[in-house]
Design an enzyme around this catalytic site. Structure first.
Site, short mmCIF file in Angstrom:
data_model
loop_
_atom_site.label_atom_id
_atom_site.label_comp_id
_atom_site.label_asym_id
_atom_site.label_seq_id
_atom_site.Cartn_x
_atom_site.Cartn_y
_atom_site.Cartn_z
N ARG A 134 -10.60 2.56 10.02
CA ARG A 134 -9.71 1.32 10.81
C ARG A 134 -10.50 0.13 10.98
NH1 ARG A 134 -3.52 2.86 10.35
NH2 ARG A 134 -2.11 1.05 11.25
N ARG A 157 11.68 -8.53 5.29
CA ARG A 157 11.93 -7.61 5.53
C ARG A 157 13.36 -7.26 6.98
NH1 ARG A 157 6.61 -4.17 6.61
NH2 ARG A 157 5.68 -3.81 5.06
N ARG A 178 -0.11 -9.79 14.04
CA ARG A 178 -0.40 -8.69 13.84
C ARG A 178 -1.39 -8.85 12.02
NH1 ARG A 178 4.29 -5.64 11.15
NH2 ARG A 178 5.35 -6.85 12.36
N ARG A 225 12.62 -6.47 9.66
CA ARG A 225 13.49 -5.79 11.09
C ARG A 225 13.05 -6.88 11.81
NH1 ARG A 225 7.93 -2.21 10.79
NH2 ARG A 225 7.25 -2.61 11.97
N LYS A 234 0.81 -0.79 -0.03
CA LYS A 234 -0.40 0.15 0.27
C LYS A 234 0.92 1.19 0.12
CE LYS A 234 -2.56 0.44 3.56
NZ LYS A 234 -2.05 1.60 4.28
#
Ligand code: AMP
Length: 186
Positions: free
Chosen positions: A90, A129, A142, A131, A15
């Site tokens: 949201r 990624r 998540r 992280r 996004k």
């Protein structure tokens, strides 16, 4: 005609990347509630300090605070030819509040663009990624939380005939080509 957009997509769906490309081509303000909160926290404004209490715990900032911010932002003159909301709404409360705000401002939504990628693929993307907080367990959680929040919103906008789904699993430029086509057809 004004381009009044809401962008949706689960974490890792691309996004953010598509948002950057859209504002470059269509020159509408990018309104990200997450960015507004981060700036307010950096400036230590009263709103920022209030929001920080929730953000630090990984919780949503209360709807009254978030809706108030979006309402003020959408009343700014730079939204006259359109805007792109990112990270808002949201919740269904926020989605209904947005309807009221936009009715008051006479700025009906043009479209909701949903970047769709299947959760298994998202987990792999997020892991790649690298992280520190992106362990398989936190990623799974998540995604589950976000899917739970996202589904009623997708149904809400689908019911209004505003939802456009783009298959986000493909190459960035292919995804953007589809997005452009949708936006130009509105
Ligand atoms: P984001 O960058 O969109 O992931 O937002 C960062 C954080 O800001 C989120 O984890 C929430 O705590 C808060 N936040 C952003 N947008 C909203 C929203 N629409 N409603 C409630 N909290 C939000």
């Amino acid at each position: 005609m004004a381009l009044n957009l809401v962008l949706m997509g689960l974490p890792g769906a691309g996004k953010g990347t598509q948002a950057e490309k859209i504002i470059k081509e269509f020159a509408i303000p990018h309104i990200s509630t997450g960015d507004i909160f981060r700036e307010a926290m950096a400036n230590e404004t009263a709103m920022g300090l209030e929001a920080k209490k929730f953000i630090d715990k990984g919780e949503l900032v209360p709807d009254e605070v978030t809706v108030g911010i979006v309402k003020d932002r959408l009343a700014q003159p730079d939204t006259k030819d359109g805007f792109m909301l990112d990270g808002f709404p949201r919740t269904l409360v926020q989605a209904n509040a947005l309807d009221e705000i936009l009715a008051e401002l006479n700025k009906p939504l043009t479209a909701v663009i949903n970047f769709d990628v299947e959760p298994e693929l998202l987990a792999d993307r997020l892991l790649a990624r690298g992280r520190a907080d992106d362990t398989p367990a936190t990623i799974k959680n998540r995604l589950e939380v976000n899917i739970k929040m996202n589904t009623p919103l997708i149904d809400f906008y689908n019911g209004k005939g505003l939802l456009h789904t783009v298959d986000g699993a493909r190459d960035i430029d292919v995804v953007f080509a589809d997005t452009q086509e949708i936006l130009k057809s509105l």
